[in-house]
Scaffold this motif. Structure first.
Motif, PDB file in Angstrom:
ATOM      1  N   GLN A   2     -43.403 -11.793  21.713  1.00  0.00           N
ATOM      2  CA  GLN A   2     -42.691 -10.638  21.161  1.00  0.00           C
ATOM      3  C   GLN A   2     -41.176 -10.785  21.276  1.00  0.00           C
ATOM      4  O   GLN A   2     -40.449 -10.422  20.360  1.00  0.00           O
ATOM      5  CB  GLN A   2     -43.154  -9.365  21.872  1.00  0.00           C
ATOM      6  CG  GLN A   2     -42.605  -8.086  21.307  1.00  0.00           C
ATOM      7  CD  GLN A   2     -43.189  -7.755  19.945  1.00  0.00           C
ATOM      8  OE1 GLN A   2     -44.260  -8.223  19.591  1.00  0.00           O
ATOM      9  NE2 GLN A   2     -42.482  -6.946  19.196  1.00  0.00           N
ATOM     10  N   ASP A   6     -38.493 -10.547  18.217  1.00  0.00           N
ATOM     11  CA  ASP A   6     -37.436  -9.541  18.276  1.00  0.00           C
ATOM     12  C   ASP A   6     -36.069 -10.189  18.113  1.00  0.00           C
ATOM     13  O   ASP A   6     -35.208  -9.675  17.395  1.00  0.00           O
ATOM     14  CB  ASP A   6     -37.518  -8.779  19.597  1.00  0.00           C
ATOM     15  CG  ASP A   6     -36.730  -7.498  19.582  1.00  0.00           C
ATOM     16  OD1 ASP A   6     -36.713  -6.806  18.548  1.00  0.00           O
ATOM     17  OD2 ASP A   6     -36.115  -7.173  20.608  1.00  0.00           O
ATOM     18  N   ALA A  22     -40.941  -6.862   6.811  1.00  0.00           N
ATOM     19  CA  ALA A  22     -41.905  -5.924   7.393  1.00  0.00           C
ATOM     20  C   ALA A  22     -43.138  -5.764   6.513  1.00  0.00           C
ATOM     21  O   ALA A  22     -44.241  -5.509   7.013  1.00  0.00           O
ATOM     22  CB  ALA A  22     -41.254  -4.562   7.615  1.00  0.00           C
ATOM     23  N   LYS A  26     -48.434  -7.306   9.394  1.00  0.00           N
ATOM     24  CA  LYS A  26     -48.527  -6.113  10.241  1.00  0.00           C
ATOM     25  C   LYS A  26     -47.692  -6.255  11.515  1.00  0.00           C
ATOM     26  O   LYS A  26     -47.034  -5.312  11.945  1.00  0.00           O
ATOM     27  CB  LYS A  26     -49.989  -5.843  10.604  1.00  0.00           C
ATOM     28  CG  LYS A  26     -50.174  -4.594  11.440  1.00  0.00           C
ATOM     29  CD  LYS A  26     -51.624  -4.408  11.813  1.00  0.00           C
ATOM     30  CE  LYS A  26     -51.881  -3.170  12.615  1.00  0.00           C
ATOM     31  NZ  LYS A  26     -51.019  -2.892  13.719  1.00  0.00           N
ATOM     32  N   ARG A  27     -47.693  -7.418  12.102  1.00  0.00           N
ATOM     33  CA  ARG A  27     -46.935  -7.614  13.342  1.00  0.00           C
ATOM     34  C   ARG A  27     -45.433  -7.411  13.106  1.00  0.00           C
ATOM     35  O   ARG A  27     -44.742  -6.824  13.936  1.00  0.00           O
ATOM     36  CB  ARG A  27     -47.205  -8.998  13.906  1.00  0.00           C
ATOM     37  CG  ARG A  27     -46.633  -9.190  15.277  1.00  0.00           C
ATOM     38  CD  ARG A  27     -47.242 -10.375  15.949  1.00  0.00           C
ATOM     39  NE  ARG A  27     -46.645 -10.550  17.256  1.00  0.00           N
ATOM     40  CZ  ARG A  27     -46.872 -11.577  18.025  1.00  0.00           C
ATOM     41  NH1 ARG A  27     -47.683 -12.530  17.633  1.00  0.00           N
ATOM     42  NH2 ARG A  27     -46.292 -11.672  19.190  1.00  0.00           N
ATOM     43  N   ARG A  29     -44.198  -5.557  10.644  1.00  0.00           N
ATOM     44  CA  ARG A  29     -44.049  -4.127  10.335  1.00  0.00           C
ATOM     45  C   ARG A  29     -43.961  -3.306  11.615  1.00  0.00           C
ATOM     46  O   ARG A  29     -43.101  -2.447  11.760  1.00  0.00           O
ATOM     47  CB  ARG A  29     -45.221  -3.642   9.495  1.00  0.00           C
ATOM     48  CG  ARG A  29     -45.079  -2.167   9.102  1.00  0.00           C
ATOM     49  CD  ARG A  29     -46.372  -1.562   8.653  1.00  0.00           C
ATOM     50  NE  ARG A  29     -47.255  -1.425   9.807  1.00  0.00           N
ATOM     51  CZ  ARG A  29     -48.575  -1.411   9.734  1.00  0.00           C
ATOM     52  NH1 ARG A  29     -49.191  -1.525   8.579  1.00  0.00           N
ATOM     53  NH2 ARG A  29     -49.305  -1.274  10.820  1.00  0.00           N
ATOM     54  N   ASP A  30     -44.845  -3.592  12.562  1.00  0.00           N
ATOM     55  CA  ASP A  30     -44.873  -2.831  13.805  1.00  0.00           C
ATOM     56  C   ASP A  30     -43.605  -3.023  14.643  1.00  0.00           C
ATOM     57  O   ASP A  30     -43.261  -2.172  15.450  1.00  0.00           O
ATOM     58  CB  ASP A  30     -46.099  -3.212  14.631  1.00  0.00           C
ATOM     59  CG  ASP A  30     -47.397  -2.774  13.971  1.00  0.00           C
ATOM     60  OD1 ASP A  30     -47.359  -1.941  13.040  1.00  0.00           O
ATOM     61  OD2 ASP A  30     -48.466  -3.271  14.389  1.00  0.00           O
ATOM     62  N   LEU A  31     -42.936  -4.128  14.448  1.00  0.00           N
ATOM     63  CA  LEU A  31     -41.687  -4.393  15.151  1.00  0.00           C
ATOM     64  C   LEU A  31     -40.485  -3.842  14.389  1.00  0.00           C
ATOM     65  O   LEU A  31     -39.622  -3.167  14.958  1.00  0.00           O
ATOM     66  CB  LEU A  31     -41.507  -5.903  15.355  1.00  0.00           C
ATOM     67  CG  LEU A  31     -40.178  -6.370  15.914  1.00  0.00           C
ATOM     68  CD1 LEU A  31     -39.983  -5.853  17.337  1.00  0.00           C
ATOM     69  CD2 LEU A  31     -40.102  -7.881  15.879  1.00  0.00           C
ATOM     70  N   ILE A  33     -40.184  -1.668  11.547  1.00  0.00           N
ATOM     71  CA  ILE A  33     -40.082  -0.278  11.089  1.00  0.00           C
ATOM     72  C   ILE A  33     -39.612   0.661  12.206  1.00  0.00           C
ATOM     73  O   ILE A  33     -38.657   1.399  12.003  1.00  0.00           O
ATOM     74  CB  ILE A  33     -41.407   0.207  10.453  1.00  0.00           C
ATOM     75  CG1 ILE A  33     -41.764  -0.639   9.237  1.00  0.00           C
ATOM     76  CG2 ILE A  33     -41.323   1.684  10.095  1.00  0.00           C
ATOM     77  CD1 ILE A  33     -40.767  -0.618   8.099  1.00  0.00           C
ATOM     78  N   PRO A  34     -40.198   0.650  13.369  1.00  0.00           N
ATOM     79  CA  PRO A  34     -39.688   1.614  14.351  1.00  0.00           C
ATOM     80  C   PRO A  34     -38.399   1.196  15.043  1.00  0.00           C
ATOM     81  O   PRO A  34     -37.658   2.039  15.513  1.00  0.00           O
ATOM     82  CB  PRO A  34     -40.826   1.725  15.362  1.00  0.00           C
ATOM     83  CG  PRO A  34     -41.513   0.413  15.300  1.00  0.00           C
ATOM     84  CD  PRO A  34     -41.386  -0.032  13.859  1.00  0.00           C
ATOM     85  N   TRP A  35     -38.110  -0.106  15.113  1.00  0.00           N
ATOM     86  CA  TRP A  35     -37.008  -0.549  15.966  1.00  0.00           C
ATOM     87  C   TRP A  35     -35.809  -1.127  15.250  1.00  0.00           C
ATOM     88  O   TRP A  35     -34.726  -1.176  15.823  1.00  0.00           O
ATOM     89  CB  TRP A  35     -37.507  -1.588  16.969  1.00  0.00           C
ATOM     90  CG  TRP A  35     -38.560  -1.053  17.852  1.00  0.00           C
ATOM     91  CD1 TRP A  35     -39.862  -1.469  17.902  1.00  0.00           C
ATOM     92  CD2 TRP A  35     -38.451   0.010  18.797  1.00  0.00           C
ATOM     93  NE1 TRP A  35     -40.554  -0.727  18.815  1.00  0.00           N
ATOM     94  CE2 TRP A  35     -39.709   0.193  19.385  1.00  0.00           C
ATOM     95  CE3 TRP A  35     -37.399   0.831  19.183  1.00  0.00           C
ATOM     96  CZ2 TRP A  35     -39.945   1.149  20.352  1.00  0.00           C
ATOM     97  CZ3 TRP A  35     -37.635   1.788  20.153  1.00  0.00           C
ATOM     98  CH2 TRP A  35     -38.889   1.937  20.717  1.00  0.00           C
TER      99      TRP A  35
END
Length: 65
Positions: A2, A6, A22, A26-27, A29-31, A33-35
């Motif tokens: 991770q 990042d 994203a 999916k991996r 996107r999950d990193l 979109i929110p961050w």
């Protein structure tokens, strides 16, 4: 790992490029979109107290600026 993803994503400056990345996996996107899409870089006047109070009240946001 991770941390490597990042670090890589942090080097992408264009929000549209981040969004397109994203949408590929999916991996990502999950990193991303929110961050990384929102509150990554902020250009605002120091006098915009409402904005700074909002960010200060949310640790998750403040940690990413």
């Amino acid at each position: 790992p991770q941390e490597i993803l990042d670090a890589i994503v942090s080097e992408i400056k264009n929000p549209w490029d981040l969004l397109h990345l994203a949408l590929t996996k999916k991996r990502f996107r999950d990193l991303i979109i929110p961050w990384h899409i929102r509150y990554r870089v902020i250009f605002a006047k120091i006098s915009d107290i409402g904005l700074w109070e909002h960010i200060a009240s949310r640790r998750d946001l403040a940690s990413r600026v």
